[in-house]
Design a protein around this motif. Sequence first.
Motif, short mmCIF file in Angstrom:
data_model
loop_
_atom_site.label_atom_id
_atom_site.label_comp_id
_atom_site.label_asym_id
_atom_site.label_seq_id
_atom_site.Cartn_x
_atom_site.Cartn_y
_atom_site.Cartn_z
N LYS A 147 -10.23 -2.25 -1.24
CA LYS A 147 -9.98 -2.68 0.13
C LYS A 147 -8.83 -1.91 0.75
CE LYS A 147 -8.72 -6.78 2.85
NZ LYS A 147 -7.40 -6.29 3.31
N ASP A 148 -7.85 -1.54 -0.07
CA ASP A 148 -6.68 -0.83 0.42
C ASP A 148 -6.09 0.01 -0.69
OD1 ASP A 148 -5.30 -2.68 -1.20
OD2 ASP A 148 -5.08 -4.08 0.47
N ASP B 158 0.83 -1.21 0.00
CA ASP B 158 0.00 0.00 0.00
C ASP B 158 0.86 1.26 0.00
OD1 ASP B 158 -2.25 -1.66 0.17
OD2 ASP B 158 -2.11 -1.72 2.34
N ASP C 55 -6.74 -0.56 5.87
CA ASP C 55 -7.65 -1.36 5.06
C ASP C 55 -9.09 -0.97 5.34
OD1 ASP C 55 -5.43 -2.59 4.14
OD2 ASP C 55 -5.92 -4.60 4.87
#
Length: 453
Positions: free
Chosen positions: A344-345, A263, A304
């Motif tokens: 989600k992220d 991320d 997240d």
Amino acid sequence: ASAGGGYEQQTQQHRGGLSVPGQYSGSAGPYGQQRRSMRGDDNDVPGANKYSQQTGCLPMPSKRLSAAYNTSLLDVRSSSNGDGANSDNGTISTTDTNNALHYLTKVRGLNTKTLRKYGVGRGYYNFPSNNPNSSAKYVREECVTFPWIMRASEVHEQEELREPPGRFDWVDEEREDSSSSSSSGEVDGDGKNEAERKENDHDGEPPLEKATGPWITRRIKARSLNHKGHQRLDPPGGGWGLFGWHTVPADATSVVVTEGEYDAMAVYQATGRPAVSLPNGCRSLPLEVLPLLERFETIYLWMDNDGPGREGAEKFANKLGAKRCLIVTPKPDQVDPKTNKSPKDANDALRMGLDMNAMLESAEIMPHEQLLKFADFREQVLHEIINPDKYAGVGVTSLPVFTSIIKGFRRGEMTLLTGPTGSGKTTFLGQLSLDFAEQGVNTLWGSFEIKNT
């Protein structure tokens, strides 16, 4: 660059729970010596990592280990995987398939420029076998490695803050060689001894490096490609750091903190903003790394988009200072155009091709648990209007018109019935009680006007 010298002449050696493809040949060589010294097996080996030998200092990887891993990932191509690599273009060819690079670039969507900037590498570690039919207790797995790189002065500060305090004096080590020359009294033609010349050379360093020391690999985190749960911190018992910390400019006033390593790299690759990753997931923000984040005016928390992630973001905002923390959550219109699903992220957002700068700009401060805005209720109210039957409570069968108006009595609500004396309040509530009893709903009466005797 220093880790790549003589790479093609060295053979693959597996020991100590880890190996680098093409590195650590035999028991000799600088990498093997430093690795054994770090584990405490051979403390008198010349060229060993002196940092981990200092009194009370937590163990750290060999100085060249992280560079060796990075070389293994980016400067080595498999001759059998279709990359077309060969020694003529400066890329070392090997028969070892580079699955890690394929995963990072093709699956995670990260480019080699980002991987090199963050120092991501590739190595092999041993993990407990998950196969009950296998006789081997451990299996050798290819891993992606993430170094925690920080300034020597920051390592020094961490060691001083430990209980009991540790010791990490990088200046003493840099000038250790000059002390022997100073004691011998050797001078050059200008009348200066060797120690004075080295001190002058030291004064010629960039101001920032002179004040904060060189970059040091505090620890290395390894994640298996085959099993998400197979992770390792190398060396065991080492200190804490933030992945990507060395990429943050010294004059940066804001930083993005993400839950995972992929991320952080995704944020930097898409936006160019400085981004770091938590050491070990959404629940990991050790006290040792808090001083690193003190200087920032704004901290974006991009966890997240799930329950644990949101819980971690709120906890970290309280720990870092709620006024300077902005929590990044995808808005209803920030969805994958193909699947119409929210990311989600941050790495998901990168692969979906979403505008990650816009997502950061729409980040908001953590909402106060006792203060809510009308916007917080908008979707809930709209859903109740569109789906009234889903919010209906216990109805009154003998009063159908009344039930159609109030939609029954819902759990968790309190209803207050008022009226003048003799208007029928008690009679009305008695009728409700009979209806509830017929439906099996427990009813408790507490009358303070009617005597029991």
